[in-house]
Design an enzyme around this catalytic site. Sequence first.
Site, PDB file in Angstrom:
ATOM      1  N   HIS A  79       0.852  -1.192   0.000  1.00  0.00           N
ATOM      2  CA  HIS A  79       0.000   0.000   0.000  1.00  0.00           C
ATOM      3  C   HIS A  79       0.886   1.240   0.000  1.00  0.00           C
ATOM      4  O   HIS A  79       1.730   1.404   0.870  1.00  0.00           O
ATOM      5  CB  HIS A  79      -0.931   0.012   1.217  1.00  0.00           C
ATOM      6  CG  HIS A  79      -2.091  -0.930   1.077  1.00  0.00           C
ATOM      7  ND1 HIS A  79      -3.338  -0.662   1.572  1.00  0.00           N
ATOM      8  CD2 HIS A  79      -2.190  -2.142   0.471  1.00  0.00           C
ATOM      9  CE1 HIS A  79      -4.161  -1.666   1.287  1.00  0.00           C
ATOM     10  NE2 HIS A  79      -3.481  -2.577   0.627  1.00  0.00           N
ATOM     11  N   TYR A 208      -9.077   5.829   6.982  1.00  0.00           N
ATOM     12  CA  TYR A 208      -9.158   6.238   8.388  1.00  0.00           C
ATOM     13  C   TYR A 208     -10.148   7.391   8.431  1.00  0.00           C
ATOM     14  O   TYR A 208      -9.845   8.489   7.960  1.00  0.00           O
ATOM     15  CB  TYR A 208      -7.793   6.704   8.910  1.00  0.00           C
ATOM     16  CG  TYR A 208      -6.794   5.591   9.170  1.00  0.00           C
ATOM     17  CD1 TYR A 208      -6.093   4.977   8.134  1.00  0.00           C
ATOM     18  CD2 TYR A 208      -6.539   5.165  10.472  1.00  0.00           C
ATOM     19  CE1 TYR A 208      -5.177   3.964   8.399  1.00  0.00           C
ATOM     20  CE2 TYR A 208      -5.614   4.160  10.742  1.00  0.00           C
ATOM     21  CZ  TYR A 208      -4.937   3.555   9.697  1.00  0.00           C
ATOM     22  OH  TYR A 208      -4.024   2.556   9.955  1.00  0.00           O
ATOM     23  N   PRO A 300      -4.263   0.802  19.105  1.00  0.00           N
ATOM     24  CA  PRO A 300      -4.093   0.202  17.775  1.00  0.00           C
ATOM     25  C   PRO A 300      -3.996   1.179  16.598  1.00  0.00           C
ATOM     26  O   PRO A 300      -3.477   0.799  15.556  1.00  0.00           O
ATOM     27  CB  PRO A 300      -5.344  -0.679  17.619  1.00  0.00           C
ATOM     28  CG  PRO A 300      -6.352  -0.078  18.536  1.00  0.00           C
ATOM     29  CD  PRO A 300      -5.583   0.497  19.688  1.00  0.00           C
ATOM     30  N   LYS A 304       1.074   0.073  15.204  1.00  0.00           N
ATOM     31  CA  LYS A 304       2.500   0.096  15.545  1.00  0.00           C
ATOM     32  C   LYS A 304       2.951  -1.103  16.391  1.00  0.00           C
ATOM     33  O   LYS A 304       4.157  -1.377  16.494  1.00  0.00           O
ATOM     34  CB  LYS A 304       2.830   1.379  16.312  1.00  0.00           C
ATOM     35  CG  LYS A 304       2.959   2.597  15.422  1.00  0.00           C
ATOM     36  CD  LYS A 304       4.326   2.642  14.755  1.00  0.00           C
ATOM     37  CE  LYS A 304       4.358   3.523  13.523  1.00  0.00           C
ATOM     38  NZ  LYS A 304       4.060   2.841  12.268  1.00  0.00           N
ATOM     39  N   TYR A 392       3.945   6.535   9.866  1.00  0.00           N
ATOM     40  CA  TYR A 392       3.122   5.380   9.511  1.00  0.00           C
ATOM     41  C   TYR A 392       3.961   4.296   8.828  1.00  0.00           C
ATOM     42  O   TYR A 392       3.815   3.102   9.125  1.00  0.00           O
ATOM     43  CB  TYR A 392       1.980   5.823   8.592  1.00  0.00           C
ATOM     44  CG  TYR A 392       0.864   4.814   8.441  1.00  0.00           C
ATOM     45  CD1 TYR A 392      -0.269   4.888   9.239  1.00  0.00           C
ATOM     46  CD2 TYR A 392       0.945   3.791   7.503  1.00  0.00           C
ATOM     47  CE1 TYR A 392      -1.300   3.964   9.115  1.00  0.00           C
ATOM     48  CE2 TYR A 392      -0.079   2.854   7.374  1.00  0.00           C
ATOM     49  CZ  TYR A 392      -1.195   2.955   8.176  1.00  0.00           C
ATOM     50  OH  TYR A 392      -2.205   2.038   8.062  1.00  0.00           O
TER      51      TYR A 392
HETATM   52  C1  DHB Z   1      -5.386  -2.658  10.962  1.00  0.00           C
HETATM   53  C2  DHB Z   1      -5.280  -2.331  12.301  1.00  0.00           C
HETATM   54  C3  DHB Z   1      -4.821  -1.091  12.653  1.00  0.00           C
HETATM   55  O1  DHB Z   1      -4.705  -0.755  13.944  1.00  0.00           O
HETATM   56  C4  DHB Z   1      -4.463  -0.148  11.703  1.00  0.00           C
HETATM   57  O2  DHB Z   1      -4.044   1.078  12.094  1.00  0.00           O
HETATM   58  C5  DHB Z   1      -4.553  -0.487  10.382  1.00  0.00           C
HETATM   59  C6  DHB Z   1      -5.001  -1.739  10.002  1.00  0.00           C
HETATM   60  C7  DHB Z   1      -5.890  -3.990  10.556  1.00  0.00           C
HETATM   61  O3  DHB Z   1      -6.147  -4.815  11.433  1.00  0.00           O
HETATM   62  O4  DHB Z   1      -6.077  -4.216   9.352  1.00  0.00           O
END
Ligand code: DHB
Length: 397
Positions: A79, A208, A300, A304, A392
């Site tokens: 990505h 997001y 989450p 990270k 990121y």
């Molecule tokens: C996923 C989980 C995340 O916390 C994130 O920032 C991006 C993707 C996932 O589980 O796909």
Amino acid sequence: MGAARTVLKTKVGIVGGGPAGLMLSHLLAGAGIESIVVEKRDYETIRTTHRAGILEHGSVKMLTDGGVSNRVLTDGHRHEGIDLRFGGISHRIDFQDLVGESVWLYPQNEVFVDLAAARARDGGDVRWAVSGTEVLDLTTDTPKIRFTDAEGAGFEIHCDILVGADGSQGVCRRAIPAEQRRENFIEYPFAWFGILTEAPPSAPELVYANSDRGFALISQRNDTIQRMYFQADPTENPDDWTEEQIWEELQLRVDGPDGFELKRGPIFEKTLLKFRSYVCEPLRYGGLFLAGDAGHTVPPTGAKGLNLALADVQVLFEAIESFHATSEKDLLDGYSDQALARVWRAQNFSYWMTSMLHTRADAGPFERKRALGELTGVVASRHGSAYLAEGYTGWPS
Ligand code: DHB
């Protein structure tokens, strides 16, 4: 205690057979340093536990250049950006253009499968489904791990270095006397309601989304399975929600004038993820070194956790390798500070992404408009976008 324990000797005893413990064992083997991994869960339980799905380029390099597997390149998806969506409008953050890097969508379960297969292929010693794990003699030259194996036989591992890679609920962190560690901890008034659904992807990249109703993340697993999350109250019970209600809530959070519509399908998993930030300082006590979730937890947002665990392991591996080759402890002594520098940077990134994208239940009009001002500042500025892209995709070590 009764029955005698069989003594096993090794250089590095590793508690925890998740990605951090297995990756460390793999790297050590490549340098000719033996290790034994003990893990309380069985293989199948770890393989089927759903975790995050985004790998930084540095994590991908550890898997591929490190000789674990190239499956991330063939089965994962590269990505080159994400969409930040707010006020119903999507703004692409183009990682390649901004910082020349990418991330890979490759679920943590697959990373685990690859690492376990590599350990099996290379003759690694991994004991699954052990019980009663204890760590002792941590401040001596021979720290020890006691455990009972899956067949009920008792063992004691004598090692030079003991690594705690046993996650946030593990025994290693707790084996450090309370007065020898500082616990840095905050909770957030948010949780994520996560689903897995059998449906095609709703968008080419991850979305997001911030909205008045709260955050939503439209992620993916593959062409037929998708992962999505939406901000929920930490006391919510996923079983109280019907599929229809879930889809309605997710859709409301991404609605906008562009008519973006989620592709729906049957939901086959529902989970609630609680948010917390935690850092144990230092990440060391005598001959015990903590790596990954055993030493720190991030919320989450931004995915990270696994990446940070692998970054710890890289630093720790180099320190152990140096100690093994020279008997010098300098790098081992520097491990905690070096790992913590990245940990705190990632704590801030995860905290920032979380607070910027989520909507507090008590947010008034000022707070909502301020938050939109912050998001606009990120997408309208090349510098703002590049800051996000760099964090990121992963900072250089
Ligand atoms: C996923 C989980 C995340 O916390 C994130 O920032 C991006 C993707 C996932 O589980 O796909």
